[in-house]
Design an enzyme around this catalytic site. Structure first.
Site, mmCIF file in Angstrom:
data_model
loop_
_atom_site.group_PDB
_atom_site.id
_atom_site.type_symbol
_atom_site.label_atom_id
_atom_site.label_comp_id
_atom_site.label_asym_id
_atom_site.label_seq_id
_atom_site.Cartn_x
_atom_site.Cartn_y
_atom_site.Cartn_z
ATOM 1 N N SER A 17 -4.362 -17.058 -4.660
ATOM 2 C CA SER A 17 -3.444 -16.825 -3.413
ATOM 3 C C SER A 17 -3.248 -15.049 -2.887
ATOM 4 O O SER A 17 -3.422 -15.110 -1.853
ATOM 5 C CB SER A 17 -2.194 -17.278 -3.463
ATOM 6 O OG SER A 17 -1.344 -16.642 -4.390
ATOM 7 N N ARG A 69 -15.486 -9.400 -26.515
ATOM 8 C CA ARG A 69 -15.103 -9.119 -25.097
ATOM 9 C C ARG A 69 -16.031 -7.931 -24.537
ATOM 10 O O ARG A 69 -16.243 -8.149 -23.342
ATOM 11 C CB ARG A 69 -13.756 -8.485 -25.701
ATOM 12 C CG ARG A 69 -12.773 -8.320 -24.401
ATOM 13 C CD ARG A 69 -11.270 -7.932 -24.880
ATOM 14 N NE ARG A 69 -10.725 -8.920 -25.547
ATOM 15 C CZ ARG A 69 -10.236 -10.147 -25.120
ATOM 16 N NH1 ARG A 69 -10.272 -10.142 -23.564
ATOM 17 N NH2 ARG A 69 -9.233 -10.763 -25.664
ATOM 18 N N ILE A 96 -8.047 -10.025 -20.718
ATOM 19 C CA ILE A 96 -7.628 -8.650 -21.409
ATOM 20 C C ILE A 96 -8.977 -7.965 -21.210
ATOM 21 O O ILE A 96 -10.175 -8.487 -21.716
ATOM 22 C CB ILE A 96 -7.029 -8.606 -22.648
ATOM 23 C CG1 ILE A 96 -5.632 -9.211 -22.615
ATOM 24 C CG2 ILE A 96 -6.950 -7.143 -23.537
ATOM 25 C CD1 ILE A 96 -5.064 -9.233 -24.168
ATOM 26 N N HIS A 113 0.686 -7.041 -10.760
ATOM 27 C CA HIS A 113 1.368 -7.683 -11.798
ATOM 28 C C HIS A 113 2.794 -8.232 -11.459
ATOM 29 O O HIS A 113 3.344 -7.545 -10.597
ATOM 30 C CB HIS A 113 1.699 -6.979 -12.968
ATOM 31 C CG HIS A 113 2.181 -7.393 -14.078
ATOM 32 N ND1 HIS A 113 1.710 -8.156 -14.932
ATOM 33 C CD2 HIS A 113 3.531 -7.406 -14.588
ATOM 34 C CE1 HIS A 113 2.427 -8.365 -15.962
ATOM 35 N NE2 HIS A 113 3.643 -7.848 -15.900
ATOM 36 N N THR A 145 -5.571 0.980 -16.625
ATOM 37 C CA THR A 145 -5.926 2.027 -17.954
ATOM 38 C C THR A 145 -6.018 1.153 -18.876
ATOM 39 O O THR A 145 -5.469 0.136 -19.054
ATOM 40 C CB THR A 145 -4.846 3.206 -17.857
ATOM 41 O OG1 THR A 145 -3.584 2.598 -18.382
ATOM 42 C CG2 THR A 145 -4.814 4.030 -16.804
ATOM 43 N N GLU A 147 -4.276 0.619 -21.610
ATOM 44 C CA GLU A 147 -2.835 0.077 -21.951
ATOM 45 C C GLU A 147 -2.716 -1.119 -21.160
ATOM 46 O O GLU A 147 -2.698 -0.898 -20.023
ATOM 47 C CB GLU A 147 -1.791 1.111 -21.763
ATOM 48 C CG GLU A 147 -0.426 0.725 -22.476
ATOM 49 C CD GLU A 147 0.736 1.466 -22.109
ATOM 50 O OE1 GLU A 147 1.992 0.636 -22.106
ATOM 51 O OE2 GLU A 147 0.524 2.438 -21.779
HETATM 52 C C1 GRF Z 1 0.145 -13.486 -9.715
HETATM 53 O O1 GRF Z 1 1.275 -13.593 -9.699
HETATM 54 C C2 GRF Z 1 -0.528 -12.057 -10.087
HETATM 55 O O2 GRF Z 1 0.827 -11.149 -9.900
HETATM 56 C C3 GRF Z 1 -0.857 -12.128 -11.495
HETATM 57 O O3 GRF Z 1 -1.346 -13.784 -11.482
HETATM 58 C C4 GRF Z 1 -0.912 -14.229 -10.278
HETATM 59 C C5 GRF Z 1 -2.254 -14.727 -9.666
HETATM 60 O O4 GRF Z 1 -1.988 -15.602 -8.563
HETATM 61 N N1 GRF Z 1 -1.716 -11.529 -11.882
HETATM 62 P P1 GRF Z 1 -2.942 -15.932 -7.454
HETATM 63 O O5 GRF Z 1 -4.051 -16.634 -8.384
HETATM 64 O O6 GRF Z 1 -3.376 -14.659 -6.834
HETATM 65 O O7 GRF Z 1 -2.415 -17.097 -6.539
#
Ligand code: GRF
Length: 217
Positions: A17, A69, A96, A113, A145, A147
């Site tokens: 989305s 990875r 990750i 995030h 970064t 972290e």
């Molecule tokens: C979102 O909440 C984003 O912040 C997180 O994963 C979700 C992805 O949603 N990293 P979408 O696939 O963009 O609908």
């Protein structure tokens, strides 16, 4: 003559989305970024359909096919680099990343995030905000970064937590904000207004002492 756009590549794992919000933004006049490709580590996800509908090339690179990875990340990077992007946008890419990958794209990697970072890094952020009894929750766009979810913060948006919220009702309201802040930051990045220097965000050459709030821009 149309202005040259900044090429970007978007990495996803699911619904996409946020990718859709970026696609919608690039249909608006004046949007400075152009999504050149979408890469998913999972086949068959809705985000891939969204990209195809918008005639954006897609690549599925299943992580199970790689023994560690970094070898996975090197293959992803080989595909990314074919598009010579100015920025790489993580949009629900549920992996990750190796230090190699993050350092390779230092200053070019953005993530969204679903929390008001530095609160609630990692998963289940909505439930964590509810469990903590937070008055506000939200979303953050930040530079990546090594972290996890720890890079310098750029823009945040908040939503009030309602007494009857569940993790899913809260997630839906947070997503609405995500769909505003990710295209906004992408526009700044594509316009060349955004940099990371010594782990500090510079917007228009000025260091951000604190992340910006959507309400204030
Ligand atoms: C979102 O909440 C984003 O912040 C997180 O994963 C979700 C992805 O949603 N990293 P979408 O696939 O963009 O609908």
């Amino acid at each position: 003559m149309a202005a040259v756009k900044c090429p970007v590549v978007v990495l996803i794992s699911g619904s996409g989305s946020n990718l859709q919000a970026l696609i919608d933004a690039q249909h608006q006049q004046g949007f400075a970024a152009e999504i050149k490709a979408v890469i998913s580590n999972v086949a068959g996800v809705k985000g891939l359909q969204r990209a195809s509908q918008a005639n954006i090339p897609t690549h599925v690179i299943p992580h199970q096919d790689y023994e560690d990875r970094e070898s996975y990340d090197r293959e992803v990077s080989r595909i990314i680099d074919q598009y010579a992007p100015g920025f790489i946008l993580l949009a629900g890419f549920m992996r990750i990343l190796s230090d190699w990958f993050v350092n390779h794209y230092k200053g070019k990697l953005l993530n969204i995030h679903p929390s008001l970072l530095p609160k609630y890094k990692g998963l289940n952020t909505h439930q964590q905000a509810l469990d903590a009894g937070d008055e506000f929750h939200g979303a953050t766009v930040h530079f990546v970064t090594p972290e996890l979810d720890g890079g310098p913060l750029i823009l945040q948006a908040r939503v009030a937590v309602n007494p009857d919220d569940t993790a899913s009702t809260l997630a839906a309201r947070v997503l609405e904000k995500e769909h505003i802040i990710y295209p906004t930051v992408t526009q700044w990045a594509a316009q060349g207004r955004l940099r990371m220097r010594n782990n500090v965000v510079l917007l228009d050459g000025k260091p951000l002492a604190e992340p910006l709030w959507l309400e204030n821009i």
